[in-house]
Design a protein around this motif. Sequence first.
Motif, PDB file in Angstrom:
ATOM      1  N   ILE A 227      43.858  45.917 -12.173  1.00 43.35           N
ATOM      2  CA  ILE A 227      42.852  45.091 -11.510  1.00 43.35           C
ATOM      3  C   ILE A 227      42.538  45.709 -10.162  1.00 43.35           C
ATOM      4  N   SER A 228      41.258  45.776  -9.816  1.00 40.18           N
ATOM      5  CA  SER A 228      40.873  46.192  -8.458  1.00 40.18           C
ATOM      6  C   SER A 228      40.428  44.967  -7.685  1.00 40.18           C
ATOM      7  N   GLY A 229      40.405  45.114  -6.347  1.00 40.46           N
ATOM      8  CA  GLY A 229      40.083  43.988  -5.486  1.00 40.46           C
ATOM      9  C   GLY A 229      41.329  43.194  -5.154  1.00 40.46           C
ATOM     10  N   SER A 230      41.204  42.329  -4.160  1.00 37.63           N
ATOM     11  CA  SER A 230      42.311  41.433  -3.811  1.00 37.63           C
ATOM     12  C   SER A 230      41.774  40.127  -3.232  1.00 37.63           C
ATOM     13  N   SER A 250      48.075  46.749 -10.688  1.00 36.13           N
ATOM     14  CA  SER A 250      47.382  47.188  -9.466  1.00 36.13           C
ATOM     15  C   SER A 250      46.514  46.097  -8.875  1.00 36.13           C
ATOM     16  N   LEU A 251      46.281  46.220  -7.569  1.00 37.77           N
ATOM     17  CA  LEU A 251      45.258  45.494  -6.821  1.00 37.77           C
ATOM     18  C   LEU A 251      44.760  46.467  -5.758  1.00 37.77           C
ATOM     19  N   ASP A 313      46.328  48.990 -20.777  1.00 41.54           N
ATOM     20  CA  ASP A 313      45.591  48.472 -21.931  1.00 41.54           C
ATOM     21  C   ASP A 313      44.262  47.855 -21.532  1.00 41.54           C
ATOM     22  N   VAL A 314      44.225  47.272 -20.328  1.00 38.25           N
ATOM     23  CA  VAL A 314      43.060  46.515 -19.874  1.00 38.25           C
ATOM     24  C   VAL A 314      42.721  46.920 -18.446  1.00 38.25           C
ATOM     25  N   ALA A 315      41.427  47.051 -18.142  1.00 33.82           N
ATOM     26  CA  ALA A 315      40.959  47.302 -16.773  1.00 33.82           C
ATOM     27  C   ALA A 315      39.964  46.217 -16.387  1.00 33.82           C
ATOM     28  N   LEU A 316      40.200  45.585 -15.234  1.00 36.49           N
ATOM     29  CA  LEU A 316      39.343  44.511 -14.751  1.00 36.49           C
ATOM     30  C   LEU A 316      38.861  44.841 -13.340  1.00 36.49           C
ATOM     31  N   PRO A 317      37.772  45.605 -13.197  1.00 37.49           N
ATOM     32  CA  PRO A 317      37.230  45.878 -11.855  1.00 37.49           C
ATOM     33  C   PRO A 317      36.726  44.582 -11.222  1.00 37.49           C
ATOM     34  N   SER A 318      37.267  44.224 -10.059  1.00 34.54           N
ATOM     35  CA  SER A 318      36.976  42.918  -9.469  1.00 34.54           C
ATOM     36  C   SER A 318      36.761  43.000  -7.965  1.00 34.54           C
ATOM     37  N   ALA A 319      36.225  44.127  -7.494  1.00 31.96           N
ATOM     38  CA  ALA A 319      36.021  44.300  -6.057  1.00 31.96           C
ATOM     39  C   ALA A 319      34.536  44.268  -5.695  1.00 31.96           C
TER      40      ALA A 319
END
Length: 462
Positions: A227-230, A250-251, A313-319
């Motif tokens: 995961i990106s972003g925080s 990750s964050l 397994d999973v990517a969640l771009p969240s920034a």
Amino acid sequence: MVKPSEPEFEQAYNELVSTLKDSTLFQKHPKYQKVIDVVSVPERIVQFRVAWENDKGEIQINNGFRVQFNSALGPYKGGLRLHPSVNLSILKFLGFEQIFKNALTGLNIGGGKGGSDFDPKGKSDNEIRRFCYAFMKELAVGGFLGENRDVPAGDIGTGAREVGFLFGAYKSYTKSWEGVLTGKGLTWGGSLIRPEATGYGLVYYTEQQIKYATKGKEDFTGKRVAISGSGNVAQYAALKVIELGGTVVSLSDSKGAIISETGITKEHIFSIQEAKIKFKSLKDIINEYSAFSSSPVKYIDGARPWIHVGQVDVALPSATQNEISGEEAKALVAAGVKYVAEGSNMGSTQEAIDVFEGERVATKSASSPAVWYGPGKASNAGGVLVSALEMAQNSQRLTWTTEQVDDELKKRMIELFNQSIKFATEYSNETNKESLPSLVKGANLAGFVKVADAMFDHGDVY
């Protein structure tokens, strides 16, 4: 219509139009082609000067905007972003995406976006209050907002404090209490689950990807998730992933990324939630909070997480927008990623989308996808969905329970996912029948057709 000086809007426009043309929609229903020229021009752009006074008594000037893009399905709905990067191109891109995202929710809301190049970081509460009152004066006194006209919400830089000041300003200028903003405090018209909604909805959507692709045999259990972003989206997505049995590796923030091979914990996230209110960076947080001394993580200065996370397994771009490049997409594919879904708007560059979609089409078996990509207009619709539910509660003068809101959020995210599958399948022109349906095409088609049909009915297009 689409100007070279507006790169973000041009990217969003081209992404939508290219997927519509790369389907059988215009072959089966040629009338829809004429909608593009109309829907891609905002119904109204409000641009204004925001003059406010800092704590030294000095006048400061910022640019203010509200892009009222399309009201075919209901009052304009979309956030107010406060960030130095804000310009008309970014707000047009966000407003354009918002039209079709809001259509996918199945609720009666149109698309809009607004904000200012004001930076709340480093400002006192009094400075932020003065800015919010000056910003809202232009919109409220001008008559541009209203519960049946335009209902803004929070966004980057616009949290509970800012929404409170903006609502107080609107009430002061108009002498009217109405549900003209969403993301309000729970004691004065807000909805439970609103802060969590985008992150939770993102995970509910991704869960459907996993279940559909594996015919119900798998879920988040045991999945490694980057995961990106925080901020709110990343925080609540991470907490929901952990709740469902996944491992968050990750964050990140604008200064760097944290990576954990064994998994970022709930305690880590609670510390980040507390510290981010004070605008602390992840670098400062991991050095100051005890949760990180007892369970350390690796900090990488100036980096996004994608090439550093190892097997995922999973990517969640969240920034923010364009946070996965083509090269980073290739690195994720090499790391084994199977599912990508965007918590941020336009989180992947076109080059990255091409990589993910290329892998999907090349898949030899639908039960074992190489990569399945979910676009932000669908996967992060949970936030605006619960904002619309907040509007419904305001109209009823009721407050729903946490369970009611969360159940409705999950149900509608599943319906949204299924609509994307339906339209992607119905209008597919792909030769590889073994690959999974294109979720980006499906979301664009489902949202576009719903808006277009309303525009035909209203006589906006004929």
